[in-house]
Design a protein around this motif. Structure first.
Motif, PDB file in Angstrom:
ATOM      1  N   CYS A 156       0.824  -1.219   0.000  1.00  0.00           N
ATOM      2  CA  CYS A 156       0.000   0.000   0.000  1.00  0.00           C
ATOM      3  C   CYS A 156       0.851   1.258   0.000  1.00  0.00           C
ATOM      4  O   CYS A 156       0.376   2.347  -0.335  1.00  0.00           O
ATOM      5  N   SER A 157       2.129   1.130   0.330  1.00  0.00           N
ATOM      6  CA  SER A 157       3.024   2.286   0.348  1.00  0.00           C
ATOM      7  C   SER A 157       3.563   2.606  -1.038  1.00  0.00           C
ATOM      8  O   SER A 157       4.278   3.593  -1.210  1.00  0.00           O
ATOM      9  N   GLY A 158       3.230   1.753  -2.020  1.00  0.00           N
ATOM     10  CA  GLY A 158       3.742   1.951  -3.371  1.00  0.00           C
ATOM     11  C   GLY A 158       5.134   1.384  -3.563  1.00  0.00           C
ATOM     12  O   GLY A 158       5.737   1.582  -4.616  1.00  0.00           O
ATOM     13  N   LYS A 159       5.649   0.652  -2.588  1.00  0.00           N
ATOM     14  CA  LYS A 159       6.984   0.067  -2.654  1.00  0.00           C
ATOM     15  C   LYS A 159       6.863  -1.454  -2.528  1.00  0.00           C
ATOM     16  O   LYS A 159       5.878  -1.968  -2.001  1.00  0.00           O
ATOM     17  N   PRO A 160       7.896  -2.182  -2.980  1.00  0.00           N
ATOM     18  CA  PRO A 160       7.842  -3.660  -2.898  1.00  0.00           C
ATOM     19  C   PRO A 160       8.178  -4.146  -1.481  1.00  0.00           C
ATOM     20  O   PRO A 160       9.163  -4.865  -1.267  1.00  0.00           O
ATOM     21  N   ASP A 161       7.363  -3.715  -0.488  1.00  0.00           N
ATOM     22  CA  ASP A 161       7.618  -4.113   0.895  1.00  0.00           C
ATOM     23  C   ASP A 161       6.472  -4.931   1.496  1.00  0.00           C
ATOM     24  O   ASP A 161       6.429  -5.153   2.707  1.00  0.00           O
ATOM     25  N   TRP A 162       5.528  -5.375   0.641  1.00  0.00           N
ATOM     26  CA  TRP A 162       4.403  -6.190   1.055  1.00  0.00           C
ATOM     27  C   TRP A 162       3.560  -5.539   2.158  1.00  0.00           C
ATOM     28  O   TRP A 162       2.888  -6.203   2.923  1.00  0.00           O
ATOM     29  N   SER A 163       3.629  -4.229   2.276  1.00  0.00           N
ATOM     30  CA  SER A 163       2.822  -3.530   3.280  1.00  0.00           C
ATOM     31  C   SER A 163       1.362  -3.493   2.837  1.00  0.00           C
ATOM     32  O   SER A 163       1.058  -3.542   1.641  1.00  0.00           O
ATOM     33  N   ARG A 164       0.483  -3.398   3.822  1.00  0.00           N
ATOM     34  CA  ARG A 164      -0.931  -3.331   3.494  1.00  0.00           C
ATOM     35  C   ARG A 164      -1.642  -2.528   4.585  1.00  0.00           C
ATOM     36  O   ARG A 164      -1.084  -2.298   5.671  1.00  0.00           O
ATOM     37  N   VAL A 165      -2.854  -2.161   4.308  1.00  0.00           N
ATOM     38  CA  VAL A 165      -3.629  -1.372   5.264  1.00  0.00           C
ATOM     39  C   VAL A 165      -4.167  -2.309   6.341  1.00  0.00           C
ATOM     40  O   VAL A 165      -4.767  -3.346   6.035  1.00  0.00           O
ATOM     41  N   ASP A 166      -3.906  -1.983   7.607  1.00  0.00           N
ATOM     42  CA  ASP A 166      -4.393  -2.842   8.691  1.00  0.00           C
ATOM     43  C   ASP A 166      -5.854  -2.512   9.003  1.00  0.00           C
ATOM     44  O   ASP A 166      -6.487  -1.694   8.328  1.00  0.00           O
ATOM     45  N   LYS A 167      -6.400  -3.145  10.020  1.00  0.00           N
ATOM     46  CA  LYS A 167      -7.807  -2.968  10.367  1.00  0.00           C
ATOM     47  C   LYS A 167      -8.096  -1.599  10.961  1.00  0.00           C
ATOM     48  O   LYS A 167      -9.253  -1.221  11.124  1.00  0.00           O
ATOM     49  N   CYS A 168      -7.034  -0.885  11.286  1.00  0.00           N
ATOM     50  CA  CYS A 168      -7.222   0.471  11.807  1.00  0.00           C
ATOM     51  C   CYS A 168      -7.126   1.516  10.696  1.00  0.00           C
ATOM     52  O   CYS A 168      -7.179   2.723  10.964  1.00  0.00           O
ATOM     53  N   GLY A 169      -6.942   1.055   9.443  1.00  0.00           N
ATOM     54  CA  GLY A 169      -6.852   1.974   8.310  1.00  0.00           C
ATOM     55  C   GLY A 169      -5.481   2.566   8.128  1.00  0.00           C
ATOM     56  O   GLY A 169      -5.326   3.541   7.376  1.00  0.00           O
ATOM     57  N   VAL A 170      -4.498   2.010   8.772  1.00  0.00           N
ATOM     58  CA  VAL A 170      -3.133   2.527   8.683  1.00  0.00           C
ATOM     59  C   VAL A 170      -2.324   1.635   7.747  1.00  0.00           C
ATOM     60  O   VAL A 170      -2.279   0.411   7.924  1.00  0.00           O
ATOM     61  N   CYS A 171      -1.688   2.254   6.730  1.00  0.00           N
ATOM     62  CA  CYS A 171      -0.848   1.501   5.801  1.00  0.00           C
ATOM     63  C   CYS A 171       0.403   1.021   6.524  1.00  0.00           C
ATOM     64  O   CYS A 171       1.170   1.809   7.095  1.00  0.00           O
ATOM     65  N   GLY A 172       0.598  -0.273   6.510  1.00  0.00           N
ATOM     66  CA  GLY A 172       1.757  -0.852   7.187  1.00  0.00           C
ATOM     67  C   GLY A 172       1.614  -0.889   8.697  1.00  0.00           C
ATOM     68  O   GLY A 172       2.589  -1.142   9.407  1.00  0.00           O
ATOM     69  N   GLY A 173       0.419  -0.625   9.208  1.00  0.00           N
ATOM     70  CA  GLY A 173       0.210  -0.629  10.648  1.00  0.00           C
ATOM     71  C   GLY A 173       0.108  -2.025  11.228  1.00  0.00           C
ATOM     72  O   GLY A 173       0.100  -3.035  10.503  1.00  0.00           O
ATOM     73  N   HIS A 174       0.021  -2.090  12.526  1.00  0.00           N
ATOM     74  CA  HIS A 174      -0.027  -3.373  13.242  1.00  0.00           C
ATOM     75  C   HIS A 174      -1.291  -3.486  14.094  1.00  0.00           C
ATOM     76  O   HIS A 174      -1.259  -4.078  15.179  1.00  0.00           O
ATOM     77  N   ASN A 175      -2.391  -2.919  13.606  1.00  0.00           N
ATOM     78  CA  ASN A 175      -3.667  -2.985  14.311  1.00  0.00           C
ATOM     79  C   ASN A 175      -3.545  -2.458  15.750  1.00  0.00           C
ATOM     80  O   ASN A 175      -4.058  -3.045  16.694  1.00  0.00           O
ATOM     81  N   GLU A 176      -2.814  -1.331  15.870  1.00  0.00           N
ATOM     82  CA  GLU A 176      -2.566  -0.797  17.203  1.00  0.00           C
ATOM     83  C   GLU A 176      -3.816  -0.232  17.856  1.00  0.00           C
ATOM     84  O   GLU A 176      -3.838   0.019  19.063  1.00  0.00           O
ATOM     85  N   CYS A 177      -4.876  -0.029  17.084  1.00  0.00           N
ATOM     86  CA  CYS A 177      -6.108   0.477  17.673  1.00  0.00           C
ATOM     87  C   CYS A 177      -6.949  -0.658  18.257  1.00  0.00           C
ATOM     88  O   CYS A 177      -8.028  -0.421  18.804  1.00  0.00           O
ATOM     89  N   MET A 178      -6.458  -1.876  18.141  1.00  0.00           N
ATOM     90  CA  MET A 178      -7.206  -3.046  18.605  1.00  0.00           C
ATOM     91  C   MET A 178      -6.332  -3.892  19.515  1.00  0.00           C
ATOM     92  O   MET A 178      -5.105  -3.830  19.479  1.00  0.00           O
ATOM     93  N   GLY A 179      -6.976  -4.676  20.334  1.00  0.00           N
ATOM     94  CA  GLY A 179      -6.259  -5.615  21.179  1.00  0.00           C
ATOM     95  C   GLY A 179      -5.888  -6.855  20.396  1.00  0.00           C
ATOM     96  O   GLY A 179      -6.281  -7.044  19.240  1.00  0.00           O
ATOM     97  N   CYS A 180      -5.119  -7.755  21.023  1.00  0.00           N
ATOM     98  CA  CYS A 180      -4.672  -8.962  20.324  1.00  0.00           C
ATOM     99  C   CYS A 180      -5.837  -9.900  20.004  1.00  0.00           C
ATOM    100  O   CYS A 180      -5.716 -10.775  19.154  1.00  0.00           O
ATOM    101  N   ASP A 181      -7.010  -9.698  20.683  1.00  0.00           N
ATOM    102  CA  ASP A 181      -8.173 -10.552  20.410  1.00  0.00           C
ATOM    103  C   ASP A 181      -9.100  -9.956  19.370  1.00  0.00           C
ATOM    104  O   ASP A 181     -10.173 -10.480  19.097  1.00  0.00           O
TER     105      ASP A 181
END
Length: 459
Positions: free
Chosen positions: A3-28
């Motif tokens: 999603c960053s336009g680079k070959p880094d396999w990044s994608r938009v997480d469930k929080c809408g952040v490109c390359g994010g780690h779902n930091e707006c959500m808990g592990c469950d």
């Protein structure tokens, strides 16, 4: 391309952040951001698998590696201890983490190791498989990763999302491929454990890794840890004790025989040295010392440390002009006793200061030198003279020069196989044959068909 336009396999997480780690959500997957994975890989867990009691700082970490056959150190400078280059990894061409059977086999091996509490301390491992399972579940996939997915890309995305494991999965590029994986565990192997017991632990690890008939794509598992260098160095040193002592004893026997000129005196001296070595080994056992590198090296040089004192007494006995054993022993002790005693005193005195060293290797070597000097002196001035007084050679018994001179008389003698007579050919200088006639026949001096002087003994 991510999603960053680079070959880094990044994608938009469930929080809408490109390359994010779902930091707006808990592990469950809930909005409770306080829920995190604990050290045991449990969402919202309390690290229940981590032991509460403190652990010994002497326990050793073990690394279990798949995908590496060995280390190529051909370009390393073995003469430079400060060389930072330690070699290049030799990768296992058959290793293929994309094979679901390989993934399952490696995880099963890791779990078998963790289930043996006599080998592994639970709760301190770096095992990425539980986290990988949870991550795959959140992405809609499952473990093991099927062939239809690109397992290397999946693991690269997993490492980007779980930076704690970036040193536990190795990748090759062009094309992207998982080249090796590893896990770290805290073993019950203590630094104070003897090397021979540690070798049994090594064998136990390998037995567990070989269980379950692993596939060819994950069959080569290696064990790595700092402790193994010390362990196998000591084992090799101890295994070489018999060889080292045997060679030293043979060399000592040869030197004693040459310089004293008497084989029997040399044999009795080696017997005294052997008794001294056996005494030192008994003391090691009495002191509770295990056969480590220091003890192994010391045993190999004990022969050289002990032979000096015996040699002086042996040489004095061999050259004594006295005719009886007792008189020759007294003569040897009178002429060499003080010199041997002085030599022992200087050796012990120089090693005495090592007894106060705080570094274990120096202290223990000092103890060995001082104690060995005492017993070498005791055997050289008491036991060895007693052997000489009881079994020591007199006259020409065991005298190398005498037997060499006697054998020299027969140099050049040839015996012909004749059923009626024995023809002894004399040397060409016509020297007189000194062997005697015996009582079975008469000697006749003549010449053979070649004109060589000979003696014919009629049988």
């Amino acid at each position: 391309v991510g999603c960053s336009g680079k070959p880094d396999w990044s994608r938009v997480d469930k929080c809408g952040v490109c390359g994010g780690h779902n930091e707006c959500m808990g592990c469950d997957g809930s909005s409770d951001t306080s829920k995190k994975y604990d050290a045991c890989g449990v969402c919202g867990g309390d690290n229940a698998c981590v032991p509460k009691k403190p652990l010994s700082a002497n326990l050793n970490s073990m690394y279990f590696v798949w995908g590496i056959d060995g280390i190529d150190r051909s370009r390393a400078d073995i003469n430079n201890p400060f060389d930072k280059y330690t070699g290049d990894a030799i990768f296992d061409d058959a290793f293929d983490f994309a094979d679901p059977a390989a993934q399952t086999s490696i995880e099963a091996s890791v779990n078998r190791l963790l289930n043996h509490s006599e080998l592994i301390v639970r709760g301190h491992e770096q095992n990425f498989f539980p986290r990988l399972r949870a991550w795959l579940a959140r992405t809609g996939a499952h473990f093991p990763i099927a062939r239809r997915y690109n397992a290397s890309v999946m693991l690269a995305r997993f490492v980007l999302a779980n930076r704690a494991f970036d040193s536990y999965i190795g990748f090759g590029v062009e094309p992207l491929r998982v080249q090796w994986v590893r896990t770290r565990m805290l073993s019950t192997l203590d630094d104070g454990m003897s090397s021979f017991k540690a070798v049994h632990v090594w064998d136990d690890f390998n037995d567990l890794l070989d269980e379950g008939d692993p596939p060819d794509t994950a069959s080569q598992a290696a064990i790595a840890g700092d402790v193994w260098v010390r362990v196998f160095t000591e084992v090799v040193a101890v295994d070489g004790i018999v060889y080292g002592v045997t060679v030293s004893a043979i060399v000592a026997l040869g030197c004693l025989a040459v310089f004293t000129g008497n084989v029997l005196v040399a044999l009795l001296a080696v017997k005294s040295i052997a008794a001294n070595i056996v005494t030192m080994l008994a003391l090691y056992q009495l002191w509770g010392w295990s056969l480590g590198a220091i003890e192994a090296i010391s045993i190999s040089i004990l022969v050289g440390l002990s032979v000096d004192y015996c040699f002086h007494i042996a040489e004095a006995y061999a050259i004594s002009k006295k005719t009886t054993r007792a008189a020759r022993v007294v003569d040897a002790l009178t002429h060499m006793g003080v010199s041997v005693l002085s030599g022992a005193f200087t050796t012990a005195a120089s090693a005495f200061f090592l007894l106060f060293c705080e570094i274990q290797i120096f202290h223990r070597f000092g103890v060995i030198l001082v104690v060995n000097t005492f017993f070498s002196l005791l055997y050289s001035l008491v036991y060895f003279p007693a052997l000489l007084a009881l079994k020591g050679p007199t006259g020409t018994t065991g005298d190398i020069a005498f037997w060499c001179a006697k054998a020299k008389r027969f140099v050049g003698i040839r015996v012909e196989d004749d059923p009626d007579a024995i023809v002894l050919h004399l040397e060409e200088d016509n020297s007189v044959f000194q062997g005697g006639t015996g009582d079975k026949g008469k000697n006749n001096v003549t010449v053979d068909e070649d004109g060589i002087p000979c003696v014919i003994v009629d049988m």
